[in-house]
Every structure is written in structure tokens, then in C-alpha cells.
Write a protein that holds these residues in place. Structure first.
Motif, PDB file in Angstrom:
ATOM      1  N   ASP A  37      -9.032 -70.793  29.661  1.00  0.00           N
ATOM      2  CA  ASP A  37      -8.412 -69.678  28.941  1.00  0.00           C
ATOM      3  C   ASP A  37      -8.463 -68.357  29.707  1.00  0.00           C
ATOM      4  O   ASP A  37      -7.439 -67.654  29.797  1.00  0.00           O
ATOM      5  N   PRO A  38      -9.622 -67.950  30.266  1.00  0.00           N
ATOM      6  CA  PRO A  38      -9.639 -66.658  30.985  1.00  0.00           C
ATOM      7  C   PRO A  38      -8.672 -66.620  32.166  1.00  0.00           C
ATOM      8  O   PRO A  38      -8.025 -65.595  32.415  1.00  0.00           O
ATOM      9  N   LEU A  39      -8.552 -67.732  32.879  1.00  0.00           N
ATOM     10  CA  LEU A  39      -7.675 -67.782  34.042  1.00  0.00           C
ATOM     11  C   LEU A  39      -6.222 -67.562  33.644  1.00  0.00           C
ATOM     12  O   LEU A  39      -5.523 -66.722  34.227  1.00  0.00           O
ATOM     13  N   PHE A  40      -5.768 -68.287  32.632  1.00  0.00           N
ATOM     14  CA  PHE A  40      -4.345 -68.208  32.313  1.00  0.00           C
ATOM     15  C   PHE A  40      -3.987 -67.038  31.414  1.00  0.00           C
ATOM     16  O   PHE A  40      -2.835 -66.587  31.423  1.00  0.00           O
ATOM     17  N   ALA A  41      -4.944 -66.511  30.678  1.00  0.00           N
ATOM     18  CA  ALA A  41      -4.692 -65.253  29.976  1.00  0.00           C
ATOM     19  C   ALA A  41      -4.389 -64.161  30.998  1.00  0.00           C
ATOM     20  O   ALA A  41      -3.479 -63.342  30.820  1.00  0.00           O
ATOM     21  N   HIS A  42      -5.146 -64.159  32.086  1.00  0.00           N
ATOM     22  CA  HIS A  42      -4.941 -63.179  33.159  1.00  0.00           C
ATOM     23  C   HIS A  42      -3.649 -63.461  33.927  1.00  0.00           C
ATOM     24  O   HIS A  42      -2.813 -62.562  34.112  1.00  0.00           O
ATOM     25  N   LEU A  43      -3.468 -64.698  34.389  1.00  0.00           N
ATOM     26  CA  LEU A  43      -2.357 -65.031  35.276  1.00  0.00           C
ATOM     27  C   LEU A  43      -1.007 -64.879  34.582  1.00  0.00           C
ATOM     28  O   LEU A  43      -0.092 -64.226  35.113  1.00  0.00           O
ATOM     29  N   TYR A  44      -0.863 -65.451  33.399  1.00  0.00           N
ATOM     30  CA  TYR A  44       0.449 -65.442  32.755  1.00  0.00           C
ATOM     31  C   TYR A  44       0.816 -64.066  32.215  1.00  0.00           C
ATOM     32  O   TYR A  44       2.005 -63.700  32.186  1.00  0.00           O
ATOM     33  N   SER A  45      -0.164 -63.269  31.823  1.00  0.00           N
ATOM     34  CA  SER A  45       0.151 -61.911  31.395  1.00  0.00           C
ATOM     35  C   SER A  45       0.568 -61.066  32.609  1.00  0.00           C
ATOM     36  O   SER A  45       1.433 -60.191  32.497  1.00  0.00           O
ATOM     37  N   ALA A  46      -0.031 -61.343  33.771  1.00  0.00           N
ATOM     38  CA  ALA A  46       0.353 -60.619  34.990  1.00  0.00           C
ATOM     39  C   ALA A  46       1.792 -60.941  35.376  1.00  0.00           C
ATOM     40  O   ALA A  46       2.566 -60.042  35.759  1.00  0.00           O
ATOM     41  N   ILE A  47       2.179 -62.203  35.285  1.00  0.00           N
ATOM     42  CA  ILE A  47       3.559 -62.587  35.596  1.00  0.00           C
ATOM     43  C   ILE A  47       4.520 -61.895  34.638  1.00  0.00           C
ATOM     44  O   ILE A  47       5.566 -61.362  35.041  1.00  0.00           O
ATOM     45  N   GLU A  48       4.179 -61.877  33.355  1.00  0.00           N
ATOM     46  CA  GLU A  48       5.045 -61.243  32.362  1.00  0.00           C
ATOM     47  C   GLU A  48       5.193 -59.743  32.638  1.00  0.00           C
ATOM     48  O   GLU A  48       6.298 -59.197  32.590  1.00  0.00           O
ATOM     49  N   ARG A  49       4.080 -59.082  32.958  1.00  0.00           N
ATOM     50  CA  ARG A  49       4.127 -57.639  33.235  1.00  0.00           C
ATOM     51  C   ARG A  49       4.969 -57.322  34.465  1.00  0.00           C
ATOM     52  O   ARG A  49       5.620 -56.277  34.526  1.00  0.00           O
ATOM     53  N   ASN A  50       4.941 -58.214  35.441  1.00  0.00           N
ATOM     54  CA  ASN A  50       5.586 -57.928  36.720  1.00  0.00           C
ATOM     55  C   ASN A  50       6.964 -58.561  36.870  1.00  0.00           C
ATOM     56  O   ASN A  50       7.555 -58.491  37.961  1.00  0.00           O
ATOM     57  N   THR A  51       7.479 -59.158  35.806  1.00  0.00           N
ATOM     58  CA  THR A  51       8.852 -59.657  35.835  1.00  0.00           C
ATOM     59  C   THR A  51       9.798 -58.486  35.573  1.00  0.00           C
ATOM     60  O   THR A  51       9.721 -57.855  34.518  1.00  0.00           O
ATOM     61  N   PRO A  52      10.671 -58.159  36.521  1.00  0.00           N
ATOM     62  CA  PRO A  52      11.551 -56.996  36.346  1.00  0.00           C
ATOM     63  C   PRO A  52      12.436 -57.119  35.106  1.00  0.00           C
ATOM     64  O   PRO A  52      13.005 -58.186  34.844  1.00  0.00           O
ATOM     65  N   ALA A  53      12.552 -56.050  34.348  1.00  0.00           N
ATOM     66  CA  ALA A  53      13.357 -56.063  33.125  1.00  0.00           C
ATOM     67  C   ALA A  53      14.815 -56.381  33.431  1.00  0.00           C
ATOM     68  O   ALA A  53      15.479 -57.103  32.675  1.00  0.00           O
ATOM     69  N   SER A 133       4.693 -71.160  25.713  1.00  0.00           N
ATOM     70  CA  SER A 133       3.709 -70.123  26.046  1.00  0.00           C
ATOM     71  C   SER A 133       2.697 -70.603  27.078  1.00  0.00           C
ATOM     72  O   SER A 133       1.962 -69.792  27.649  1.00  0.00           O
ATOM     73  N   HIS A 134       2.656 -71.932  27.335  1.00  0.00           N
ATOM     74  CA  HIS A 134       1.696 -72.497  28.288  1.00  0.00           C
ATOM     75  C   HIS A 134       2.392 -73.140  29.488  1.00  0.00           C
ATOM     76  O   HIS A 134       1.764 -73.871  30.244  1.00  0.00           O
ATOM     77  N   ARG A 135       3.665 -72.845  29.675  1.00  0.00           N
ATOM     78  CA  ARG A 135       4.433 -73.467  30.764  1.00  0.00           C
ATOM     79  C   ARG A 135       3.937 -72.947  32.116  1.00  0.00           C
ATOM     80  O   ARG A 135       3.448 -71.819  32.217  1.00  0.00           O
ATOM     81  N   PRO A 136       4.063 -73.767  33.171  1.00  0.00           N
ATOM     82  CA  PRO A 136       3.523 -73.391  34.494  1.00  0.00           C
ATOM     83  C   PRO A 136       4.367 -72.337  35.210  1.00  0.00           C
ATOM     84  O   PRO A 136       5.448 -71.960  34.760  1.00  0.00           O
ATOM     85  N   ILE A 137       3.860 -71.904  36.359  1.00  0.00           N
ATOM     86  CA  ILE A 137       4.504 -70.838  37.127  1.00  0.00           C
ATOM     87  C   ILE A 137       5.949 -71.194  37.473  1.00  0.00           C
ATOM     88  O   ILE A 137       6.847 -70.357  37.356  1.00  0.00           O
ATOM     89  N   ALA A 138       6.198 -72.427  37.911  1.00  0.00           N
ATOM     90  CA  ALA A 138       7.550 -72.816  38.316  1.00  0.00           C
ATOM     91  C   ALA A 138       8.540 -72.628  37.179  1.00  0.00           C
ATOM     92  O   ALA A 138       9.683 -72.199  37.403  1.00  0.00           O
ATOM     93  N   CYS A 139       8.129 -72.939  35.959  1.00  0.00           N
ATOM     94  CA  CYS A 139       9.016 -72.785  34.805  1.00  0.00           C
ATOM     95  C   CYS A 139       9.194 -71.314  34.452  1.00  0.00           C
ATOM     96  O   CYS A 139      10.298 -70.874  34.105  1.00  0.00           O
ATOM     97  N   ARG A 140       8.134 -70.531  34.542  1.00  0.00           N
ATOM     98  CA  ARG A 140       8.198 -69.109  34.186  1.00  0.00           C
ATOM     99  C   ARG A 140       9.068 -68.307  35.138  1.00  0.00           C
ATOM    100  O   ARG A 140       9.619 -67.267  34.751  1.00  0.00           O
ATOM    101  N   THR A 141       9.192 -68.746  36.349  1.00  0.00           N
ATOM    102  CA  THR A 141       9.882 -67.949  37.366  1.00  0.00           C
ATOM    103  C   THR A 141      11.206 -68.563  37.802  1.00  0.00           C
ATOM    104  O   THR A 141      11.803 -68.106  38.774  1.00  0.00           O
ATOM    105  N   THR A 142      11.683 -69.575  37.085  1.00  0.00           N
ATOM    106  CA  THR A 142      13.004 -70.148  37.357  1.00  0.00           C
ATOM    107  C   THR A 142      14.023 -69.387  36.522  1.00  0.00           C
ATOM    108  O   THR A 142      13.999 -69.464  35.293  1.00  0.00           O
ATOM    109  N   MET A 143      14.886 -68.633  37.173  1.00  0.00           N
ATOM    110  CA  MET A 143      15.881 -67.819  36.472  1.00  0.00           C
ATOM    111  C   MET A 143      17.207 -67.921  37.204  1.00  0.00           C
ATOM    112  O   MET A 143      17.343 -67.433  38.321  1.00  0.00           O
TER     113      MET A 143
END
Length: 245
Positions: A37-53, A133-143
Motif C-alpha cells: 500500500d505505501p508504495l502504490f499510494a505514493h507511485l500512482y498519486s505521483a503519476i496522477e499529479r504529473n499527468t499534464p492536463a 484504480s489499481h491498474r499498472p503503469i503501462a495502463c495508466r500511461t497509454t493515451m
């Protein structure tokens, strides 16, 4: 004329190096807590914050636009384990039942044309991701910028040309490299697995997360994506050395 090896010069305060160091510290928190939990709370929130609007506005992706969920997905062991556990209740029983069939298709199509292993992700239900909400990096950053090309890729993967914003490519590279470098420094494997075959092993072992946290391999039979060592690639090595010396 011979050409020398180019050695990248990486600043120790670069964004990707800072992310790698930050993730490394949080891995220690996860290990101490006995939970991912601590790892992915940090990692996935960082990706969300740094995804350009503007990237989110420009992307052609939307609800039930799940064409990208038909292809092979690379993910590290902790990403797969976190997805399986989900928000606490775990994956739906219908999803768990669908995983072995998808894993078989991935295995049977491995090393052949991409078309032979394409199939909807087992985590999909009615075109929606049950582990969004628990999908991996590849899924979060495929746009994608063109949903029609994504649709075409499911029937003609070698012919489709999917336009992707460079900011999305960069976002994936930053967090994929940073996570895997931090895992390596913490004594874990940075290896990426095929998501479907990793899920197949993860759902049958109640102790898979604990096994990984103890430093063992929870997916001995899952298909491995990476053929080269993480540090064999010069840019990754330079980033790793800038972060950890």
C-alpha cells in the motif's frame, strides 16, 4: 570507422533521478509495513499529479473505449500483486475465472504475430476495468489520440498506426525506469512480466504478496518481457548510478 559508446550525462537532481530515489525510500516503508500500500499510494498519486492536463483533454480515450486492453501488458511483480488485491475485496470471481483462458492465449501466441495473442483483458467487464484504480503503469500511461486506430489494432495490429502524445511516452518512461531502478536497488527484481500470465499465478496464492516482500519470486512460470538486464541499457545505467552511486 568505429563508433564509441555514448555515455549519457545525467544530473543528480533530474526529475527521473528524484523519482527513483523517492520510490526507493517508499519501498522500505512497504517492506516495514508488510504491505504494498505505501508504495502504490505514493507511485500512482505521483503519476496522477504529473499527468499534464492538456494530455487528458487531447486523448481520445474514454469509458468503454477499451481497445488498448486487448494487447499484451508489461508489469512488474508488485504492480500485478497490487492489482490482484484491489481495494481490499480482491478481483470479482468472474474475472478470476476468466484469467486462465486469457493466460493460455497469451502463452500460445507468444513469439508469434501479435494478432495471435490478442484478446480482451480478463479484468474487463462490460468494457470497463474492474481494477481501474489499481491498474499498472503501462495502463495508466497509454493515451491514444485516435480511437479508430486503436480499434483497427485489434484486428490488424501490424497495420495500425496509433498516434500518441510524446508527453504520454515520456510519462511512462519516467515511472517505469524509476520504479524498476528503485526495485533493483532495494534487492528486488526489476523484471517485467506479461500481465495475464502473472495474474494467473497471483490469484491462486494467498501469500504471493508476502512472498515477494520477502525477496522471492511469486511468478516462476509467468512469461517474462525483458530479455536484457536492466543495467545493460546505457541510459538506465546512467540514471541508476546518478540516483544511487
Amino acid at each position: 570507422m568505429s563508433v564509441g559508446v555514448i555515455l549519457p550525462s545525467i544530473r543528480s537532481d533530474s526529475a527521473i533521478v528524484r523519482q527513483m530515489c523517492s520510490i526507493r525510500h517508499v519501498i522500505d516503508d512497504a517492506r516495514a509495513a508488510g504491505s504494498l500500500d505505501p508504495l502504490f499510494a505514493h507511485l500512482y498519486s505521483a503519476i496522477e499529479r504529473n499527468t499534464p492536463a492538456d494530455l487528458l483533454e487531447e486523448a481520445a480515450c474514454g469509458p468503454r473505449c477499451a481497445w488498448c486492453c486487448y494487447t499484451r501488458v508489461p508489469a512488474t511483480a508488485p504492480e500485478i500483486l497490487f492489482l490482484v488485491r484491489g481495494s481490499g475485496s480482491g478481483l470479482p470471481a468472474s474475472v478470476i475465472r476468466a484469467i486462465p483462458e486469457l493466460a493460455d492465449r497469451r502463452r500460445n501466441g507468444w513469439g508469434r504475430s501479435l494478432h495471435e495473442s490478442l484478446a480482451p483483458c480478463a479484468v474487463l467487464e462490460d468494457g470497463l476495468c474492474t481494477a481501474h484504480s489499481h491498474r499498472p503503469i503501462a495502463c495508466r500511461t497509454t493515451m491514444s489520440l485516435d480511437a479508430d486506430q486503436c480499434r483497427r489494432a485489434c484486428s490488424e495490429p501490424e497495420e495500425a498506426l496509433i498516434p500518441t502524445a510524446m508527453s504520454a511516452v515520456a510519462l511512462r518512461a519516467v515511472y517505469d525506469i524509476a520504479l524498476r531502478g528503485a526495485l533493483l536497488n532495494a534487492g528486488y527484481s526489476p523484471q517485467r512480466f506479461d500481465l495475464a500470465t502473472g495474474l494467473e499465478e497471483a490469484v491462486v496464492s494467498a501469500r504471493a504478496e508476502a512472498v515477494w516482500l520477502d525477496g522471492d519470486d511469486p511468478f516462476p512460470s509467468a512469461l517474462r518481457i525483458d530479455e536484457e538486464d536492466y543495467l545493460d541499457e546505457p541510459v538506465r545505467r546512467a540514471l541508476y548510478e546518478a540516483a544511487f552511486g
